[in-house]
Write a protein that holds these residues in place. Structure first.
Motif: not given
Length: 374
Positions: A70-71, A74, A82, A85, A89, A327, A330, A333, A338
């Protein structure tokens, strides 16, 4: 007093060129420091590179987060790009919401398209005319049948589920394949001696050149259904492709018209003297010369069309850039890097496709201009 003559019997070995005229130093003296202006420009560019490239390299490579579920990583202070990510995706970036169990269908279509395209673009390929005709007329119907389904026992995948790079390629390639022949016909019509054909061609070209592509897409998605009979529906993606193709064909027509004007009038007169018909003259004599002259303009139009596909987001189609932006919402993330990472990835993919088209156009120019070299 006698005079003696001395005659050299051996050739003196050739001396090597001065070290400052060859190698890296010689290249730099000729290209980077040949004058005071070039020297200043070189130093300014070197300073800009020194100030921008190392920080970007640290952000994109050294401090980047390459693997994460996950983020969270990041969002750590000091973290760079990142890339995790993008990895997480990546499937959506390429196929959008296309069903995972049916991914083989777009893969098959793209594989066959690029194989056919490579065969058409390869010099001295046998049956190139048939291959080009297949690519222009047969392959689009085959691709639609496989991607959309409903035939050959394939399940239907609505175009609203298409997205990502797949959708970008579908719109761009359809627009390119349709705009070139239509642009050629419009260019010939604008130079026609028949007033009706010439007037209609001029009106068509000037109308589409005078309207922004954003307006064209809005008209295709919003206004066109208002003119259709009640109960008649028209696929949104197909409307967008038609709008993009018509828009690009107007610009292509002006590019081709410039090539037609560049062909010497003696070529037209020689073709008529041989008794060739109008279409024989254009197909065998004039158009091959005209299209060779305007290869840079044609490729430039293709590149612009490929990048303009990002505008379809405003009518609800999630192309490559649109699916990346979608995205960003999200929460898993969400991080300061990102969005920047997604945009850098999108820019690299667009640059890769555009650079490939540009380099191939240079190759074709060299191949087709061999007869003029001296």
């Amino acid at each position: 007093m006698s005079m003696e003559t001395y005659v050299k019997t051996r050739r003196h070995p050739a001396l090597p060129p001065p070290g400052k005229a060859t190698g890296l130093i010689g290249w730099m003296r000729r290209n980077l420091f040949s004058s005071a202006g070039n020297t200043i420009t070189t130093l300014v560019c070197a300073a800009i590179i020194a100030l921008t490239v190392p920080p970007f390299f640290n952000w994109a490579v050294l401090d980047a987060v390459w693997y994460a579920s996950d983020g969270g990583l990041c969002r750590v202070e000091g973290a760079g790009a990142c890339w995790a990510f993008v990895e997480a995706k990546f499937g959506q970036f390429i196929y959008g919401r296309y069903p995972a169990e049916e991914i083989w269908r777009p893969n098959l279509v793209l594989l066959l398209f690029f194989l056919n395209l490579a065969a058409v673009l390869t010099p001295r390929m046998p049956y190139k005319g048939w291959l080009a005709a297949t690519l222009l007329f047969i392959f689009p119907m085959f691709a639609w049948g496989v991607l959309h389904g409903g035939k050959f026992g394939l399940s239907v995948v609505e175009t609203s589920d298409w997205g990502g790079l797949l959708l970008t390629l579908v719109i761009a390639l359809s627009g390119i394949l349709a705009s070139l022949p239509l642009g050629i016909l419009l260019a010939l019509g604008r130079r026609s001696k028949l007033p009706v054909i010439r007037t209609l061609s001029v009106l068509f070209i000037e109308f589409w050149r005078g309207v922004p592509l954003v307006t064209v897409l809005f008209m295709a998605s919003v206004m066109l259904p208002l003119f259709l009979p009640e109960g008649v529906t028209f696929d949104l993606l197909l409307r967008a492709i038609i709008g993009v193709a018509l828009f690009a064909s107007a610009y292509m027509a002006e590019v081709v018209r410039g090539g037609l004007q560049a062909v010497p009038s003696g070529q037209y007169e020689a073709a008529k003297a041989l008794g060739l018909s109008y279409w024989q003259m254009m197909g065998l004599i004039v158009l091959p010369q005209a299209l060779r002259v305007v290869i840079p303009g044609i490729v430039n139009t293709f590149i612009g069309l490929f990048k303009d596909t990002t505008l379809v987001l405003i009518i609800g189609l999630f192309d490559f850039l649109g699916i990346i932006r979608a995205n960003f919402t999200d929460a898993n993330w969400a991080s300061p890097n990102t969005a920047a990472t997604g945009y850098v990835f999108a820019a690299f993919v667009f640059w890769m496709f555009c650079f490939a088209m540009s380099r191939y156009s240079l190759y074709m120019e060299k191949q087709l201009s061999q007869g003029e070299r001296r």
